[in-house]
Design an enzyme around this catalytic site. Structure first.
Site, PDB file in Angstrom:
ATOM      1  N   SER A 122      52.670  32.790  44.195  1.00  0.00           N
ATOM      2  CA  SER A 122      51.965  33.928  43.596  1.00  0.00           C
ATOM      3  C   SER A 122      52.916  35.020  43.141  1.00  0.00           C
ATOM      4  CB  SER A 122      50.948  34.506  44.580  1.00  0.00           C
ATOM      5  OG  SER A 122      51.549  34.799  45.804  1.00  0.00           O
ATOM      6  N   HIS A 143      48.816  28.796  39.475  1.00  0.00           N
ATOM      7  CA  HIS A 143      48.500  29.860  40.434  1.00  0.00           C
ATOM      8  C   HIS A 143      46.995  30.027  40.578  1.00  0.00           C
ATOM      9  CE1 HIS A 143      48.559  34.307  41.704  1.00  0.00           C
ATOM     10  NE2 HIS A 143      48.560  33.524  42.741  1.00  0.00           N
ATOM     11  N   GLU A 155      46.217  30.705  36.710  1.00  0.00           N
ATOM     12  CA  GLU A 155      47.304  31.015  35.771  1.00  0.00           C
ATOM     13  C   GLU A 155      48.186  29.765  35.651  1.00  0.00           C
ATOM     14  OE1 GLU A 155      47.839  35.805  36.548  1.00  0.00           O
ATOM     15  OE2 GLU A 155      48.732  34.407  37.975  1.00  0.00           O
ATOM     16  N   ASN A 193      48.717  39.396  39.461  1.00  0.00           N
ATOM     17  CA  ASN A 193      49.396  40.094  40.557  1.00  0.00           C
ATOM     18  C   ASN A 193      50.286  41.237  40.071  1.00  0.00           C
ATOM     19  OD1 ASN A 193      48.183  38.874  42.686  1.00  0.00           O
ATOM     20  ND2 ASN A 193      49.767  37.331  43.005  1.00  0.00           N
TER      21      ASN A 193
HETATM   22  N1  CAA Z   1      36.516  27.747  50.316  1.00  0.00           N
HETATM   23  C1  CAA Z   1      35.453  27.070  49.858  1.00  0.00           C
HETATM   24  N2  CAA Z   1      34.206  27.575  49.840  1.00  0.00           N
HETATM   25  C2  CAA Z   1      34.033  28.800  50.312  1.00  0.00           C
HETATM   26  C3  CAA Z   1      35.106  29.573  50.812  1.00  0.00           C
HETATM   27  C4  CAA Z   1      36.379  28.992  50.796  1.00  0.00           C
HETATM   28  N3  CAA Z   1      37.468  29.635  51.239  1.00  0.00           N
HETATM   29  N4  CAA Z   1      34.639  30.747  51.207  1.00  0.00           N
HETATM   30  C5  CAA Z   1      33.314  30.742  50.991  1.00  0.00           C
HETATM   31  N5  CAA Z   1      32.955  29.564  50.455  1.00  0.00           N
HETATM   32  C6  CAA Z   1      31.624  29.117  50.067  1.00  0.00           C
HETATM   33  C7  CAA Z   1      30.750  29.193  51.275  1.00  0.00           C
HETATM   34  O1  CAA Z   1      30.102  27.953  51.462  1.00  0.00           O
HETATM   35  C8  CAA Z   1      29.783  30.295  50.947  1.00  0.00           C
HETATM   36  O2  CAA Z   1      28.450  29.998  51.159  1.00  0.00           O
HETATM   37  P1  CAA Z   1      27.763  30.142  52.639  1.00  0.00           P
HETATM   38  O3  CAA Z   1      28.150  31.495  53.188  1.00  0.00           O
HETATM   39  O4  CAA Z   1      26.321  30.010  52.324  1.00  0.00           O
HETATM   40  O5  CAA Z   1      28.305  29.025  53.435  1.00  0.00           O
HETATM   41  C9  CAA Z   1      29.863  30.414  49.445  1.00  0.00           C
HETATM   42  O6  CAA Z   1      31.160  29.996  49.073  1.00  0.00           O
HETATM   43  C10 CAA Z   1      29.664  31.825  48.982  1.00  0.00           C
HETATM   44  O7  CAA Z   1      30.438  32.653  49.824  1.00  0.00           O
HETATM   45  P2  CAA Z   1      30.116  34.162  49.918  1.00  0.00           P
HETATM   46  O8  CAA Z   1      28.701  34.412  50.267  1.00  0.00           O
HETATM   47  O9  CAA Z   1      31.199  34.804  50.754  1.00  0.00           O
HETATM   48  O10 CAA Z   1      30.275  34.525  48.376  1.00  0.00           O
HETATM   49  P3  CAA Z   1      30.223  35.900  47.701  1.00  0.00           P
HETATM   50  O11 CAA Z   1      29.205  35.842  46.659  1.00  0.00           O
HETATM   51  O12 CAA Z   1      30.192  36.982  48.697  1.00  0.00           O
HETATM   52  O13 CAA Z   1      31.654  35.909  46.970  1.00  0.00           O
HETATM   53  C11 CAA Z   1      33.976  36.089  46.824  1.00  0.00           C
HETATM   54  C12 CAA Z   1      32.809  35.748  47.725  1.00  0.00           C
HETATM   55  C13 CAA Z   1      34.072  35.084  45.672  1.00  0.00           C
HETATM   56  C14 CAA Z   1      35.224  35.937  47.712  1.00  0.00           C
HETATM   57  C15 CAA Z   1      33.790  37.508  46.243  1.00  0.00           C
HETATM   58  O14 CAA Z   1      33.609  38.418  47.272  1.00  0.00           O
HETATM   59  C16 CAA Z   1      34.960  37.925  45.406  1.00  0.00           C
HETATM   60  O15 CAA Z   1      35.056  37.596  44.228  1.00  0.00           O
HETATM   61  N6  CAA Z   1      35.892  38.663  46.027  1.00  0.00           N
HETATM   62  C17 CAA Z   1      37.154  39.026  45.375  1.00  0.00           C
HETATM   63  C18 CAA Z   1      38.151  37.951  45.700  1.00  0.00           C
HETATM   64  C19 CAA Z   1      39.450  38.183  44.994  1.00  0.00           C
HETATM   65  O16 CAA Z   1      39.692  39.169  44.320  1.00  0.00           O
HETATM   66  N7  CAA Z   1      40.348  37.210  45.175  1.00  0.00           N
HETATM   67  C20 CAA Z   1      41.672  37.288  44.607  1.00  0.00           C
HETATM   68  C21 CAA Z   1      42.608  37.607  45.718  1.00  0.00           C
HETATM   69  S1  CAA Z   1      44.195  37.917  45.077  1.00  0.00           S
HETATM   70  C22 CAA Z   1      44.903  36.436  45.034  1.00  0.00           C
HETATM   71  O17 CAA Z   1      44.406  35.416  45.440  1.00  0.00           O
HETATM   72  C23 CAA Z   1      46.225  36.445  44.388  1.00  0.00           C
HETATM   73  C24 CAA Z   1      47.347  36.131  45.243  1.00  0.00           C
HETATM   74  O18 CAA Z   1      48.258  35.546  44.723  1.00  0.00           O
HETATM   75  C25 CAA Z   1      47.420  36.562  46.670  1.00  0.00           C
END
Ligand code: CAA
Length: 286
Positions: A122, A143, A155, A193
């Protein structure tokens, strides 16, 4: 249609990111080999994938038969030699340059000459990782964002010597995963990022300057800027250690003060308050 010639995908490292990538690969119908250092870690990743696929079945987003056939497509190994027949290998191991370079150097002695090697780094340089091999033309960045099965973006990072063919293969696989691909060059932090890391660092500095609690900052950003989750909840999801490490990598390469990790995050990292995976970060998790 699968991208030309891509039938079998390898994933090295089945932590949060690697398991998510393996899940996407089996859901897209690829034979997938996942490698962890111990059988226990591999089995626990498969259990997590099986759980998330079961939730999809429960919610009628997948049939039970589709879940079974996806899980049948996943094999586990502790040996890199199992990647000999893979057309694409995606690396998702620890976010440190030395082990990544050592892995790529070893992988190129195992895979076929036409196989593509991808890193999920990342914030490190894909070019530096590729330079550990004698064939940097077939190394590309892929990514994914956390959680990989849910976040639409990937990405596709072109390093200095990446070939057009390797980029095209990577783009084809990302399309088959049903993701949004953003092709970009190998610049520090790539696209997201480069923006998100200093922004989250700003958010943590605001905690101290505005004298608000994490809950209040998160409420402000979800209710006032329509973020899907607040910055403190997001940092807990990403992992405080992962974020601090990425900040240090970007600061090391760009020397912009906003890239440097705020002392509060460094202290949290040092105290083991790593977020969700540790059960405690800005919030506590049961
Ligand atoms: N893997 C697979 N499936 C998953 C999971 C995972 N890690 N986490 C959750 N799920 C599934 C689950 O089955 C869940 O359903 P149940 O709770 O009924 O079992 C389903 O997805 C929906 O989960 P949520 O109810 O938690 O979903 P939500 O609508 O609240 O959305 C989210 C969750 C997509 C994380 C949302 O909150 C979001 O978009 N958050 C922002 C995340 C973000 O910005 N990520 C980028 C991080 S930065 C990065 O990654 C860059 C880096 O290089 C570090």
């Amino acid at each position: 249609m699968a991208p030309a010639g891509i039938k079998r995908i390898g994933v090295v490292g089945l932590g949060a990111m690697g398991a998510g990538i393996a899940q996407l690969a089996i859901e897209a119908g690829y034979e997938t080999v996942g490698r962890e250092v111990t059988a226990e870690l591999g089995n626990s990743a498969r259990d997590r994938i099986a759980h998330f696929l079961q939730r999809k079945v429960d919610k009628d987003r997948m049939t039970a038969a589709e879940r079974e056939s996806a899980l049948d497509a996943l094999s586990l190994t502790t040996e890199l030699g199992a990647f000999a027949d893979c057309d694409l290998v995606v690396e998702a191991i620890v976010e440190d340059l030395a082990p990544k370079r050592a892995l790529f150097a070893e992988l190129e002695g195992i895979v076929r000459p036409d196989a593509v090697l991808a890193t999920n780094t990342s914030a490190l340089s894909v070019t530096e990782i590729a330079a550990a091999t004698t064939r940097p033309d077939r190394v590309v960045g892929l990514h994914f964002f956390n959680p990989a099965p849910l976040m639409p973006l990937v990405e596709v990072v072109r390093a200095e010597l990446t070939s057009d063919e390797a980029v095209a293969t990577a783009l084809g696989v990302v399309e088959r995963f049903g993701k949004v691909a953003v092709p970009c060059h190998d610049t520090p932090g790539f696209v997201v990022n480069r923006v998100l890391i200093p922004l989250l660092n700003d958010c943590v500095r605001v905690l101290d300057e505005s004298r608000v609690e994490p809950q209040a900052l998160d409420a402000a950003m979800t209710s006032g800027a329509a973020w899907p989750m607040g910055p403190c909840a997001l940092l807990d999801l990403v992992g405080i250690d992962v974020h601090v490490h990425a900040s240090e990598a970007l600061y090391g390469r760009l020397r912009e003060p906003r890239m440097a990790p705020p002392p509060r995050l460094v202290a949290m990292r040092d105290a083991g308050l790593l977020g969700r995976k540790a059960g405690r970060g800005f919030y506590s998790y049961g």
